[in-house]
Design an enzyme around this catalytic site. Structure first.
Site, mmCIF file in Angstrom:
data_model
loop_
_atom_site.group_PDB
_atom_site.id
_atom_site.type_symbol
_atom_site.label_atom_id
_atom_site.label_comp_id
_atom_site.label_asym_id
_atom_site.label_seq_id
_atom_site.Cartn_x
_atom_site.Cartn_y
_atom_site.Cartn_z
ATOM 1 C CE1 TYR A 177 -3.974 -2.305 4.897
ATOM 2 C CE2 TYR A 177 -3.317 -0.022 4.544
ATOM 3 C CZ TYR A 177 -3.754 -1.232 4.041
ATOM 4 O OH TYR A 177 -3.961 -1.390 2.688
ATOM 5 C CB SER A 236 -0.879 0.013 1.250
ATOM 6 O OG SER A 236 -1.503 1.277 1.413
HETATM 7 P P1 NDP Z 1 -11.188 -6.370 -0.109
HETATM 8 O O1 NDP Z 1 -11.510 -6.377 1.332
HETATM 9 O O2 NDP Z 1 -12.157 -5.780 -1.076
HETATM 10 O O3 NDP Z 1 -10.822 -7.883 -0.583
HETATM 11 C C1 NDP Z 1 -9.866 -8.576 0.165
HETATM 12 C C2 NDP Z 1 -9.584 -9.907 -0.477
HETATM 13 O O4 NDP Z 1 -8.628 -10.577 0.341
HETATM 14 C C3 NDP Z 1 -10.806 -10.772 -0.560
HETATM 15 O O5 NDP Z 1 -10.756 -11.592 -1.685
HETATM 16 C C4 NDP Z 1 -10.691 -11.606 0.718
HETATM 17 O O6 NDP Z 1 -11.297 -12.870 0.612
HETATM 18 C C5 NDP Z 1 -9.197 -11.783 0.833
HETATM 19 N N1 NDP Z 1 -8.816 -12.030 2.204
HETATM 20 C C6 NDP Z 1 -8.923 -11.187 3.264
HETATM 21 N N2 NDP Z 1 -8.540 -11.809 4.387
HETATM 22 C C7 NDP Z 1 -8.198 -13.081 4.029
HETATM 23 C C8 NDP Z 1 -7.754 -14.206 4.745
HETATM 24 N N3 NDP Z 1 -7.581 -14.184 6.068
HETATM 25 N N4 NDP Z 1 -7.494 -15.335 4.055
HETATM 26 C C9 NDP Z 1 -7.677 -15.410 2.709
HETATM 27 N N5 NDP Z 1 -8.121 -14.363 1.981
HETATM 28 C C10 NDP Z 1 -8.383 -13.216 2.649
HETATM 29 O O7 NDP Z 1 -9.777 -5.629 -0.222
HETATM 30 P P2 NDP Z 1 -9.062 -4.880 -1.439
HETATM 31 O O8 NDP Z 1 -9.321 -5.587 -2.703
HETATM 32 O O9 NDP Z 1 -9.382 -3.449 -1.331
HETATM 33 O O10 NDP Z 1 -7.541 -5.035 -1.005
HETATM 34 C C11 NDP Z 1 -6.699 -6.052 -1.520
HETATM 35 C C12 NDP Z 1 -5.273 -5.743 -1.116
HETATM 36 O O11 NDP Z 1 -4.921 -4.447 -1.574
HETATM 37 C C13 NDP Z 1 -5.034 -5.747 0.393
HETATM 38 O O12 NDP Z 1 -3.758 -6.270 0.671
HETATM 39 C C14 NDP Z 1 -5.081 -4.272 0.730
HETATM 40 O O13 NDP Z 1 -4.361 -3.966 1.904
HETATM 41 C C15 NDP Z 1 -4.452 -3.677 -0.502
HETATM 42 N N6 NDP Z 1 -4.773 -2.275 -0.714
HETATM 43 C C16 NDP Z 1 -6.061 -1.869 -0.968
HETATM 44 C C17 NDP Z 1 -6.329 -0.531 -1.164
HETATM 45 C C18 NDP Z 1 -7.700 -0.013 -1.439
HETATM 46 O O14 NDP Z 1 -7.882 1.221 -1.395
HETATM 47 N N7 NDP Z 1 -8.688 -0.845 -1.759
HETATM 48 C C19 NDP Z 1 -5.273 0.478 -1.081
HETATM 49 C C20 NDP Z 1 -3.965 -0.057 -0.819
HETATM 50 C C21 NDP Z 1 -3.736 -1.389 -0.643
HETATM 51 P P3 NDP Z 1 -12.576 -13.313 1.485
HETATM 52 O O15 NDP Z 1 -13.586 -12.220 1.407
HETATM 53 O O16 NDP Z 1 -12.996 -14.594 0.837
HETATM 54 O O17 NDP Z 1 -12.065 -13.541 2.873
#
Ligand code: NDP
Length: 237
Positions: A146, A132
């Site tokens: 975070y 991030s």
């Molecule tokens: P979402 O919350 O929309 O999606 C998260 C994804 O990660 C889902 O597919 C979820 O699956 C999976 N996930 C979360 N926890 C677990 C777990 N314990 N085990 C397996 N899978 C898991 O997040 P984003 O798409 O927004 O974010 C994705 C990445 O990008 C993250 O690392 C986030 O920190 C990073 N990011 C996002 C930003 C943003 O503004 N959106 C900005 C900067 C970085 P499920 O629902 O099935 O658990």
């Protein structure tokens, strides 16, 4: 677009948001894609059916399950570690178990998955971790755990690039700014505050992040490793 035909790709955390866009991108480019999920089985089932990919329920907070999933995936050409969570609120009030769970998902899983993948990955293999811009800049209170976790990925990439370089494997971090997902919706309450930090006054799209990941996984990025790649509309500039 790069042709990933016959390439084996594993995306940790692929059921929704940025991870789902990455799954769609590699599947559209011809790769054999598998992804993990934890709490969203229906979204995972639908995405797997849509893209012809394979979904596995694997909690990224469970180190041994993550290692087993990567090991059982065989020789990966590309590993993408996308699963990540955020905690918001006063650091003095937060449950230490919740903070440690965040570290397991955001830091320990990327480390152990990357090391396990490198055991079987062929030369030319690519590891891409989703960090991030908050690894560089944290302009708001209440998100220290975070920010810490995303800064830690920078050290992970710098260090493992040295370990994996002799094997012909690269490792890079993609650092998004605000991206329109369930975790950070473009019409959410933080929208105007976040846009005030940015040169481009909008959320990014998951597909834009997937495009950067695909470039890092492709042949043009063969000399790129141990580096952070920010895609944030100048949030951190
Ligand atoms: P979402 O919350 O929309 O999606 C998260 C994804 O990660 C889902 O597919 C979820 O699956 C999976 N996930 C979360 N926890 C677990 C777990 N314990 N085990 C397996 N899978 C898991 O997040 P984003 O798409 O927004 O974010 C994705 C990445 O990008 C993250 O690392 C986030 O920190 C990073 N990011 C996002 C930003 C943003 O503004 N959106 C900005 C900067 C970085 P499920 O629902 O099935 O658990």
């Amino acid at each position: 677009m790069t042709n990933f035909t016959n390439k084996s790709v594993l995306v940790l955390g692929g059921s929704r948001g940025i991870g789902a866009a990455i799954v769609r991108r590699f599947a559209a480019d011809g790769a054999r894609v598998a992804f993990t999920y934890s709490g969203s089985p229906e979204a995972a089932r639908l995405l797997a059916a849509e893209t012809g990919s394979t979904a596995f329920q694997t909690d990224s907070a469970d180190r041994d399950a993550v290692i087993a999933r990567v090991r059982d995936s065989g020789a990966l050409d590309v590993l993408v570690v996308n699963s990540g969570i955020a905690l918001f609120g006063d650091a003095l009030e937060q449950d230490p178990d919740a903070v440690d769970r965040l570290f397991r998902i955001n830091v320990q899983a990327p480390y152990h998955a990357s090391v396990e993948a490198a055991r079987q990955m062929p030369a030319g293999g690519r590891i891409i971790v989703i960090g991030s811009v908050n690894g560089d800049r944290m302009p708001l209170p209440g998100m220290a755990s975070y920010a810490l976790s995303k800064s830690a990925l920078q050290g992970l990439a710098r260090g493992l690039a040295r370990d994996f370089g002799p094997r012909g494997i690269t490792i890079n971090v993609v650092q998004p700014g605000p991206i329109d997902t369930d975790a950070n919706p473009a019409d959410g309450p933080m929208r105007d505050l976040m846009h005030s930090f940015m040169a481009l006054k909008r959320h990014g799209r998951p597909e834009e992040v997937a495009g950067m990941v695909a470039w890092l996984a492709g042949p043009e990025a063969g000399f790129v490793t141990g580096a952070m790649h920010t895609i944030d509309g100048a949030f951190g500039a």
